[in-house]
Scaffold this active site. Structure first.
Site, mmCIF file in Angstrom:
data_model
loop_
_atom_site.group_PDB
_atom_site.id
_atom_site.type_symbol
_atom_site.label_atom_id
_atom_site.label_comp_id
_atom_site.label_asym_id
_atom_site.label_seq_id
_atom_site.Cartn_x
_atom_site.Cartn_y
_atom_site.Cartn_z
ATOM 1 N N PHE A 270 0.807 -1.223 0.000
ATOM 2 C CA PHE A 270 0.000 0.000 0.000
ATOM 3 C C PHE A 270 0.837 1.269 0.000
ATOM 4 O O PHE A 270 0.350 2.341 0.329
ATOM 5 C CB PHE A 270 -0.981 0.015 1.184
ATOM 6 C CG PHE A 270 -1.810 -1.229 1.274
ATOM 7 C CD1 PHE A 270 -2.776 -1.508 0.324
ATOM 8 C CD2 PHE A 270 -1.613 -2.149 2.294
ATOM 9 C CE1 PHE A 270 -3.528 -2.670 0.384
ATOM 10 C CE2 PHE A 270 -2.359 -3.319 2.365
ATOM 11 C CZ PHE A 270 -3.328 -3.577 1.401
ATOM 12 N N GLY A 497 0.482 -9.409 -2.973
ATOM 13 C CA GLY A 497 -0.873 -9.933 -2.814
ATOM 14 C C GLY A 497 -1.819 -9.452 -3.894
ATOM 15 O O GLY A 497 -3.009 -9.728 -3.844
ATOM 16 N N ARG A 656 -7.960 -2.534 -20.398
ATOM 17 C CA ARG A 656 -8.356 -3.934 -20.462
ATOM 18 C C ARG A 656 -8.187 -4.599 -19.086
ATOM 19 O O ARG A 656 -7.203 -4.353 -18.394
ATOM 20 C CB ARG A 656 -7.470 -4.642 -21.469
ATOM 21 C CG ARG A 656 -7.863 -6.052 -21.721
ATOM 22 C CD ARG A 656 -6.951 -6.666 -22.750
ATOM 23 N NE ARG A 656 -7.376 -8.021 -23.053
ATOM 24 C CZ ARG A 656 -6.579 -8.927 -23.603
ATOM 25 N NH1 ARG A 656 -5.345 -8.593 -23.921
ATOM 26 N NH2 ARG A 656 -7.024 -10.125 -23.840
ATOM 27 N N ILE A 657 -9.129 -5.435 -18.719
ATOM 28 C CA ILE A 657 -9.037 -6.180 -17.457
ATOM 29 C C ILE A 657 -8.328 -7.507 -17.750
ATOM 30 O O ILE A 657 -8.795 -8.311 -18.542
ATOM 31 C CB ILE A 657 -10.440 -6.415 -16.868
ATOM 32 C CG1 ILE A 657 -11.070 -5.069 -16.469
ATOM 33 C CG2 ILE A 657 -10.376 -7.357 -15.661
ATOM 34 C CD1 ILE A 657 -10.347 -4.306 -15.389
ATOM 35 N N LEU A 658 -7.191 -7.713 -17.095
ATOM 36 C CA LEU A 658 -6.332 -8.843 -17.440
ATOM 37 C C LEU A 658 -6.751 -10.137 -16.749
ATOM 38 O O LEU A 658 -6.543 -11.219 -17.266
ATOM 39 C CB LEU A 658 -4.885 -8.514 -17.062
ATOM 40 C CG LEU A 658 -4.345 -7.238 -17.727
ATOM 41 C CD1 LEU A 658 -2.946 -6.935 -17.225
ATOM 42 C CD2 LEU A 658 -4.361 -7.370 -19.242
ATOM 43 N N PRO A 660 -10.129 -11.036 -14.354
ATOM 44 C CA PRO A 660 -11.306 -10.486 -13.666
ATOM 45 C C PRO A 660 -11.328 -10.804 -12.172
ATOM 46 O O PRO A 660 -11.722 -9.970 -11.363
ATOM 47 C CB PRO A 660 -12.479 -11.167 -14.378
ATOM 48 C CG PRO A 660 -11.956 -11.547 -15.721
ATOM 49 C CD PRO A 660 -10.485 -11.829 -15.538
ATOM 50 N N GLN A 666 -8.819 -6.430 -6.274
ATOM 51 C CA GLN A 666 -8.120 -5.146 -6.129
ATOM 52 C C GLN A 666 -9.108 -3.992 -5.949
ATOM 53 O O GLN A 666 -8.929 -3.128 -5.093
ATOM 54 C CB GLN A 666 -7.246 -4.879 -7.364
ATOM 55 C CG GLN A 666 -5.975 -5.695 -7.389
ATOM 56 C CD GLN A 666 -5.012 -5.256 -6.302
ATOM 57 O OE1 GLN A 666 -4.534 -4.128 -6.289
ATOM 58 N NE2 GLN A 666 -4.760 -6.120 -5.364
ATOM 59 N N GLY A 729 -2.848 0.079 -14.527
ATOM 60 C CA GLY A 729 -2.757 -0.476 -13.182
ATOM 61 C C GLY A 729 -4.049 -0.212 -12.435
ATOM 62 O O GLY A 729 -4.718 0.795 -12.669
ATOM 63 N N GLU A 732 -4.783 1.186 -7.129
ATOM 64 C CA GLU A 732 -5.105 2.334 -6.287
ATOM 65 C C GLU A 732 -6.429 3.007 -6.588
ATOM 66 O O GLU A 732 -7.032 3.631 -5.720
ATOM 67 C CB GLU A 732 -3.955 3.347 -6.361
ATOM 68 C CG GLU A 732 -2.739 2.791 -5.650
ATOM 69 C CD GLU A 732 -1.462 3.567 -5.912
ATOM 70 O OE1 GLU A 732 -1.164 4.447 -5.120
ATOM 71 O OE2 GLU A 732 -0.763 3.257 -6.907
#
Ligand SMILES: Cc1cc2nc3c(=O)[nH]c(=O)nc-3n(C[C@H](O)[C@H](O)[C@H](O)COP(=O)(O)OP(=O)(O)OC[C@H]3O[C@@H](n4cnc5c(N)ncnc54)[C@H](O)[C@@H]3O)c2cc1C
Ligand code: SF4
Lengths: 765, 328
Positions: A270, A497, A656-658, A660, A666, A729, A732
Site C-alpha cells: 500500500f 498480494g 483492459r481487465i487482465l 477479472p 483489487q 494499473g 489504487e
C-alpha cells in the site's frame, strides 16, 4: 523526480523505439489467450497452507532478535543513556545506540534519484539529536524476542527537549509551495479563477480536512538480515527491491553487487513498505555483532517509525455558469510534511485532469512539522483529493438543482484541461451510465432526508474515481524458453498480494504462445534483472513493457537459430507471431515451427533474452488516466448517528481487465480501504507531544467485516491502445472517490454535510 | 514484558494463598492482563492462573443464577437461561470484543479489565492511574472516549466492559474469597469512582479473588436488552451503551425499571436517578427522555466528548421505547 523528467532524461540522445504512435500491443486484439480469464492466484495454495515464507519467518543459524526503543520526545537531544541493566539481561547479545553505531551515510531520499528508496533523508542513529517522537534511539539484540523486548524496557534515556513544531494550524501559517509535487508544478493557474468565481452564477467555496492515516497492512514491517563476509543478505518485505539495494549500498558504502535482497512475499504494501530505519539498524547491528538479525516491528513500531498518509486542509471552490459549465475551479491546500522527505500528497492531481473549466487555480503547499516522515498510502493525494473535489461537485450540483451525474456530463472535457493532451482512453461517462443503471440511481431522491426505514435514514451518493496511468522507466526482464515448451519470465518485481505473479504468467503465456501452466514468473530477488518499484499502480505495465522487449529479442534470436531448414526461413521478426508453442507467419498459414523443433535442431536446451523496456514515451503525448464512478448507499441511524454502508458499486474504466478475479479483489480492497478513510481511520497525533496515541489496531479503526457490505464491481474493459496489454494499473483507483461517495450518500440520507474526515457518529448527531 | 513466574491454582484457597505473594496477579484468559504486561503497564512478578477454578453456571433454588468466575464469556452469552431470562447480559457480552477474545475471556477477568485510555497504555504519557501523582494527560488530550459522569480532575477514564453494564442493571452480586474468608458485594459497589486515587479501581482487598457472579431472580429481566453505540459495526469499545429492563403495568405506567450506562464513567453506571424518575410514570418517550435528562443533569463533558451527553440521552430513550414495544 517525476516520471516525465526521467523519461526526458532517458530519451535524450537515444533512439526511442516506442514512439507515441507505435502500433497497439498485438495482444490487445488476441481474443482467446490466458489474459482476460480468471486464472486463480498462483501463490494462493502456498499462502493458504502457510507455506509462503515471509521476511519474519526466514530461518538463520545463530539468529538474534531485535527490539527497538523509541524516543518519547519530538525534538531535542539525548543527554543520558544507560544501557548497563539491559546488557546484564541474560540472552542479550548486543546493544546499539548512537554512541556505538557505525558511521552511516544518510539514506538517499526517494525521488532524488530513480534508484533511491529512502523514506526520509535523516541520518539513522548517528547522533544524540531527536527529530520525531518515536525515533529509534536503541536497538537490542538477544537470543529470543522476549529477552530483547524485556531488555529494551530497562534502558533509561534522558532528553533535553527542545521546542518542536507540532501544531498543524501553526505550521500552516508558515506554509510554502514545495519545489514540485511528484515532479509536477506545485501550482497551476489558468486565467483569474478568483475573479471568475466571484462572478459565477452558482458557486460553492468549501474547506475540507483530512486526518493522518497509518499503514495497517496485515504483515507488519520485518526483515531478516545477515552478513556473509562482506556480502549482505536482506530478506525484506519491500515494494522496491533494487532501489533499496542501491540505497543501502550508499548508506553502508559498499558495492551494490555485494547486497542481495529477497522479498518473495509482501503481506500488503500500500505504499508503506519502503526503506525505513529498522532495516538500516538491523544491517548495522548485524555487522557489529557478527550475527544474523531479525527485526519484526510490533504494530506499535509500525505506527512510530513507518510513516503513513499526512493530514491536509483543502479548499475547493467551484463557480458554474448558467449553462452548467464551470467558470472557475479552485483546489488549493496545505499538507503536513517534514523537511527530510518529499511526499506532498498530490491532492490536486484529480482536479488537473477531470473537468473543463474556464479558469483554474490549483495549488499545493506544505507545512513543516517535527513528525515521522509521511509517505505514500494507496492513492496518496488522489484518495483525499477526490474526497474534497467530489464532495464539492455534489454540493455544486445541488446548488444548481441538477443531478450530480448530469453535472459531470456537462463538465466532460475534450482534451486534458491542464496539459492539453489528447486522452489516450477515457470512457468515464460510459462507466457512469453502466453504474447508474445497475445501482438503480434513478431511485435516488434529489431531496435529502426523504427516505427512512425505522430508525435508519437512507441515502445514495456518487463520486468520480480517478488515478493516473504510470509506467516506470528502467525495468528489465529476462525471458527463458526451454526445449520442453516451458518459459520462465523473470524480473525483480514484487508480489504484495495483488496477483502480479499470476497476471504476468498469463501475459507471458500469451506473448510466447504457450499455455499458462507452462509459464513461471520469477520475481522478488535482486539477482534477477532490475525491476521498478511497485508503486503508483505501475508495476503491471512496467513489467509488461520489459517482457515485450525481451520477447521480441528472443523471437529475433530464435529466427536466426531456426536457419534455412526451417519453415520460417526468410521471415523477419515482423512477419511472425508466437502461437501454439512456436512461431508462425502472421498470415495464419502453415509456415510454423515449434520452439521444441527450433531448439532441437540448434542443439539447445534453452534460450534466453534480456531487454529493458523502452522509456514510457506514451505518457508524454497523451493524458493517460483511469476513471470510475463510485456509488454508495448509506444508512444513518437517526438516534445515534451511526453510519452503515449498505450497498456499494464501483464502475471502472481502467483499460483492459487482465484477470477479472484479481481485478475484482483489487477494486474491492480499494473500496474497503476507502470506507475506512470515509468513516473511521484516524491516527491520533497529540499536538502537545507529537506522539501517536493510538498505535494499535484496537484503537486505530479499520473496517471490520460487519462494516463492509456486498461490493459490486463492474468495468468497461475498453483497452487503452497506448498501454502495454491495453491495460492500466488498478491497485489504487479503487480507493479514490469512495470518501466522497460515502459523504454524499450521508448527505442524501440526513441533509448534513460533513467535510472533515472521518465521518464519525458525533458529527451526525 | 518483565519476566514472571507462573503457577496454576487448583482451588480457591490455594489461589488466594499464592495471590497473597508480593507482585502476584491472578490470570484469567489473559486478554487484557497480558496486553498490559507487553506494554509494561502491568509488571507482576508472578501469575496465578485461575482458569481452572469454578466455571459452572448453576440455577439456584431461589431462581437466581450463579456463574463461576472462570466461566468463559462465550459460554455465558450462549447459556440458555442467560439468553431467555437475562437477555441483556447475553447481548452485552456478544457486543464486546471478538469471538476469539470472548472464547478466552473469563467472567472474573472481564469484571477487572482496565481502562482503554490511550495515555494509560503509553508509558511515555503522564497518568495518575499508572503512576499516582504523575498527572493526567487525557484531561487536555484526546478524550473522546472518556467519562462524562463521576470523573475527577485526577482521572477521566471510563470502564470499558460491556458485560458489566448489564450486570449493573441486573442487580448482580459478586462473590469473593480472601485471606479473611468469603463475602459478597453488589456489583455496583465493586468498582470505585476515581476521586483522588484513580489507581485504586475497586473495593477489593489485596489478593481478594472473585469466585462467582450471582444474578438474582429478576422476572422483569426477561424483558431486558443492551444497546451499544460505537465507531464501527463490531470490535470497538462502546462510546455509550445502555442496559435496561422494564416492567410496564397494565395501565401503561412504569412499575419497575433497571437502567445502567456504559462508556460514560469510571465504573459501570447504574442510572439510579433515571430509575427513580421513571417509576410510576407513564411509559412514554417523553418520560424516558425526562428520566435521561435527570440522569445526565450533572454530566461534565470534556473537549472531545460532549456528544456523549446527547447520545446517552437518546440511546436511553430509544432503548426504553424499544422495551415498551413488541420487539423486546
Ligand atoms: C482488541 C480487544 C477488544 C476488546 N473489546 C471489548 C469490548 O468491545 N467490550 C468489552 O467489554 N471488552 C472488550 N475487550 C476486553 C475483554 O472483554 C477483556 O480483555 C476480557 O474480558 C478480560 O478477561 P480475561 O479473562 O482475559 O482477563 P485477564 O486479562 O486474564 O485479567 C484481567 C484482570 O482481571 C484479574 N482477574 C482475572 N480473574 C480474576 C479473578 N477470578 N479474581 C480476581 N481478579 C481476576 C487479572 O488479575 C487482571 O487484572 C477487548 C479486548 C481486546 C484485546
Ligand atoms: S484519564 Fe485516568 S487513565 Fe487516562 S491518563 Fe488520565 S489518569 Fe490515566
Amino acid at each position: 523526480m517525476s516520471i516525465i523528467d526521467t523519461v526526458k532524461q532517458a530519451a535524450t540522445g537515444m533512439m526511442v523505439k516506442l514512439t507515441p504512435d507505435a502500433p497497439p500491443d498485438p495482444l490487445i486484439a488476441r481474443k482467446h489467450g490466458a489474459l482476460g480469464t480468471s486464472v486463480p492466484r498462483i501463490d494462493g495454495p502456498r499462502k493458504v497452507r502457510g507455506k509462503a515464507q515471509f521476511a519474519a519467518e526466514v530461518p538463520a543459524e545463530n539468529m538474534t532478535y531485535a527490539a527497538l526503543l523509541y524516543s518519547t520526545v519530538a525534538r531535542g537531544r539525548i543527554t543520558a543513556l544507560d544501557t548497563a541493566a539491559t546488557e546484564a539481561v541474560p540472552g542479550v547479545v548486543f546493544v546499539m545506540t548512537h554512541r556505538n553505531a557505525p558511521r552511516l551515510k544518510p539514506p538517499a531520499l526517494f525521488q532524488t534519484d530513480p534508484r533511491a528508496a529512502g523514506a526520509s533523508s535523516l541520518p539513522v542513529m548517528q547522533d544524540a539529536e531527536i527529530h520525531w517522537n518515536g525515533e529509534p534511539v536503541a536497538i537490542v539484540l538477544a537470543e529470543t524476542q522476549e529477552q530483547a523486548d524485556h531488555a529494551k524496557s530497562l534502558i533509561t534515556v534522558a532528553y533535553q527537549a527542545e521546542p518542536a513544531r507540532l501544531s498543524f494550524a501553526e505550521a500552516a501559517t508558515q506554509s510554502h509551495q514545495p519545489p514540485n509535487v511528484m515532479g509536477e508544478p506545485a501550482m497551476i493557474q489558468v486565467g483569474d479563477a478568483e475573479a471568475a468565481l466571484a462572478g459565477a452564477a452558482f458557486k460553492v467555496d468549501l474547506t475540507f480536512r483530512t486526518p493522518r492515516h497509518s499503514h495497517a497492512a496485515i504483515e507488519p514491517h520485518a526483515a531478516t538480515v545477515w552478513w556473509d563476509g562482506d556480502q549482505l543478505v536482506v530478506h525484506d518485505t519491500t515494494q522496491m527491491l533494487h532501489q533499496e539495494r542501491w540505497t543501502l549500498a550508499g548508506i553502508f558504502g559498499i558495492p551494490e553487487e555485494s547486497i542481495r535482497i529477497l522479498s518473495p512475499f509482501v503481506g500488503g504494501g500500500f505504499g508503506g513498505k519502503g526503506l525505513w530505519s529498522h532495516q538500516i539498524l538491523a544491517v548495522a547491528a548485524s555487522k557489529l555483532s557478527g550475527r544474523p538479525v531479525r527485526v519484526a516491528l510490533s504494530r506499535e513500531g509500525v505506527f512510530r517509525i513507518a510513516g503513513g498518509r499526512t493530514t491536509t486542509e483543502q479548499r475547493v471552490a467551484l463557480g458554474a455558469k448558467a449553462d452548467g459549465t464551470l467558470a472557475a475551479l479552485i483546489h488549493t491546500g496545505i499538507v503536513a510534511m517534514t523537511e527530510h522527505n518529499n511526499c506532498p500528497e498530490q491532492f490536486t492531481f484529480p482536479a488537473r485532469h477531470l473537468y473543463a473549466a474556464d479558469a483554474m487555480l490549483l495549488e499545493q503547499r506544505v507545512a513543516e512539522m517535527d513528525m515521522l516522515a509521511n509517505t505514500f498510502m494507496r492513492a496518496p493525494g488522489e484518495s483525499i483529493g477526490t474526497f474534497a473535489l467530489e464532495t464539492a461537485m455534489d454540493e455544486l450540483a445541488e446548488a444548481m438543482g441538477i443531478d450530480p451525474i448530469e453535472l459531470r456530463r456537462r463538465l466532460e472535457p475534450e482534451k486534458d484541461p491542464t496539459s492539453g493532451h489528447a486522452f489516450s482512453s477515457r470512457n468515464i461517462l460510459e462507466a457512469y451510465a453502466k453504474g447508474a443503471e445497475r445501482f438503480g440511481w434513478d431511485k435516488r431522491s434529489p431531496v435529502p432526508r426523504s427516505r427512512r426505514e425505522g430508525e435508519w435514514l437512507v441515502g445514495m451518493g456518487v463520486a468520480t474515481a480517478t488515478y493516473p496511468y504510470y509506467r516506470m522507466p528502467g525495468a528489465a526482464a529476462r525471458v527463458t524458453l526451454t526445449r520442453d515448451g516451458h518459459a520462465r519470465v523473470a524480473m525483480a518485481s514484487h508480489e504484495m498480494g495483488m496477483g502480479t505473479a499470476t497476471v504476468q504468467a498469463q501475459a507471458g503465456a500469451d506473448r510466447l504462445g504457450l499455455p499458462v501452466e507452462n509459464v513461471t514468473f520469477e520475481y522478488g530477488d535482486t539477482l534477477l534483472p532490475a525491476g521498478t518499484i511497485a508503486g503508483g499502480s505501475s508495476q503491471t505495465a512496467s513489467i509488461a513493457a520489459a517482457v515485450t522487449a525481451a520477447s521480441a529479442k528472443l523471437v529475433a534470436d530464435l529466427l536466426k537459430r531456426a536457419g534455412n531448414d526451417s519453415p520460417l526461413a526468410g521471415l523477419s521478426a515482423d512477419d511472425v507471431e508466437a502461437r501454439d508453442g512456436g512461431l508462425g507467419h502472421r498470415d495464419g498459414g502453415d509456415r510454423f515451427e515449434s520452439y521444441a523443433s527450433i531448439l532441437g535442431r540448434a542443439g539447445l536446451e534453452e534460450v534466453s533474452a534480456e531487454a529493458e523496456a523502452p522509456p514510457p514515451m506514451e505518457v508524454m503525448s497523451y493524458s493517460m488516466h483511469s476513471y470510475g464512478a463510485q456509488f454508495c448507499e448509506a444508512r444513518v441511524n437517526a438516534v445515534t448517528g451511526e453510519v452503515r454502508v449498505s450497498r456499494f458499486l464501483g464502475s471502472f474504466d481502467t483499460g483492459r481487465i487482465l484477470n477479472p478475479r484479481n481485478a475484482t479483489s483489487q477494486f474491492r480492497g480499494g473500496i474497503i480501504m476507502g470506507l475506512g478513510l470515509a468513516l473511521m481511520e484516524e491516527t491520533e497525533f497529540d499536538e502537545r507531544s507529537g506522539r501517536v496515541m493510538n498505535p494499535s489496531l484496537a484503537e486505530y479503526h479499520v473496517p471490520v467485516h460487519l462494516d463492509v457490505p456486498e461490493i459490486d464491481v463492474i468495468w468497461t474493459d475498453i483497452p487503452d491502445p497506448h498501454a502495454p496489454l491495453g491495460a492500466h494499473g488498478i491497485g489504487e483507483i479503487g480507493i479514490t472517490g469512495v470518501g466522497a461517495a460515502v459523504a454524499n450518500a450521508i448527505y442524501s440520507a440526513t441533509g448534513k454535510r460533513v467535510r472533515d474526515l472521518p465521518i464519525t457518529l458525533d458529527k451526525l448527531l | 514484558m518483565t519476566p514472571f513466574s507462573f503457577a496454576r491454582a487448583d482451588d480457591a484457597a490455594a489461589a488466594v494463598r499464592m495471590g497473597g505473594a508480593p507482585g502476584a496477579k491472578y490470570l484469567g484468559g489473559g486478554t487484557n492482563l497480558v496486553d498490559l504486561m507487553r506494554e509494561t503497564v502491568e509488571q507482576p512478578t508472578s501469575l496465578v492462573d485461575v482458569t481452572g477454578l469454578g466455571d459452572a453456571i448453576e440455577e439456584r433454588a431461589d431462581g437466581g443464577l450463579l456463574i463461576g468466575a472462570a466461566a468463559r464469556n462465550t459460554a455465558v452469552a450462549g447459556h440458555r437461561t442467560v439468553r431467555t431470562r437475562y437477555p441483556a447480559l447475553s447481548r452485552a457480552i456478544l457486543a464486546g470484543a471478538s469471538g476469539q477474545i470472548r472464547n478466552m475471556a473469563t467472567m472474573g477477568g472481564n469484571l477487572l479489565q482496565r481502562t482503554r485510555c490511550t495515555y494509560f497504555y503509553d508509558a511515555a504519557a503522564r497518568c495518575n492511574k499508572r503512576v499516582p501523582g504523575a498527572g493526567c494527560d487525557a484531561v487536555e488530550g484526546f478524550n473522546r472516549i472518556h467519562a462524562i459522569l463521576g470523573a475527577s480532575p485526577a482521572c477521566v477514564a471510563t470502564h470499558p466492559s460491556d458485560m458489566c453494564v448489564a450486570l449493573a442493571a441486573l442487580d448482580a452480586v459478586v462473590h469473593l474469597q480472601g485471606g479473611a474468608g468469603t463475602r459478597s458485594l453488589p456489583l455496583v459497589d465493586l468498582h470505585r469512582l476515581p476521586g483522588g486515587r484513580p489507581d485504586m479501581e475497586t473495593t477489593l482487598e489485596p489478593s481478594e479473588l472473585i469466585t462467582a457472579v450471582e444474578l438474582p431472580a429478576l422476572p422483569m429481566a426477561a424483558r431486558s436488552t443492551y444497546r451499544k453505540v460505537r465507531d464501527r459495526a463490531s470490535y470497538a469499545f462502546a462510546l455509550v451503551s445502555v442496559a435496561a429492563a422494564l416492567d410496564v403495568a397494565a395501565d401503561g405506567t412504569v412499575r419497575d425499571v433497571r437502567l445502567a450506562l456504559g462508556g460514560v464513567a469510571h465504573k459501570p453506571w447504574r442510572a439510579a436517578m433515571a430509575e427513580q424518575a421513571l417509576r410510576g410514570q407513564p411509559a412514554t418517550e417523553a418520560s424516558f427522555r425526562a428520566a435521561a435528562e435527570a440522569e445526565l443533569a450533572d454530566a461534565a463533558p470534556l473537549a472531545h466528548n460532549a456528544f456523549k451527553v446527547e447520545l446517552a440521552k437518546r440511546t436511553i430513550t430509544a432503548v426504553l421505547a424499544e422495551l415498551t414495544g413488541d420487539r423486546a
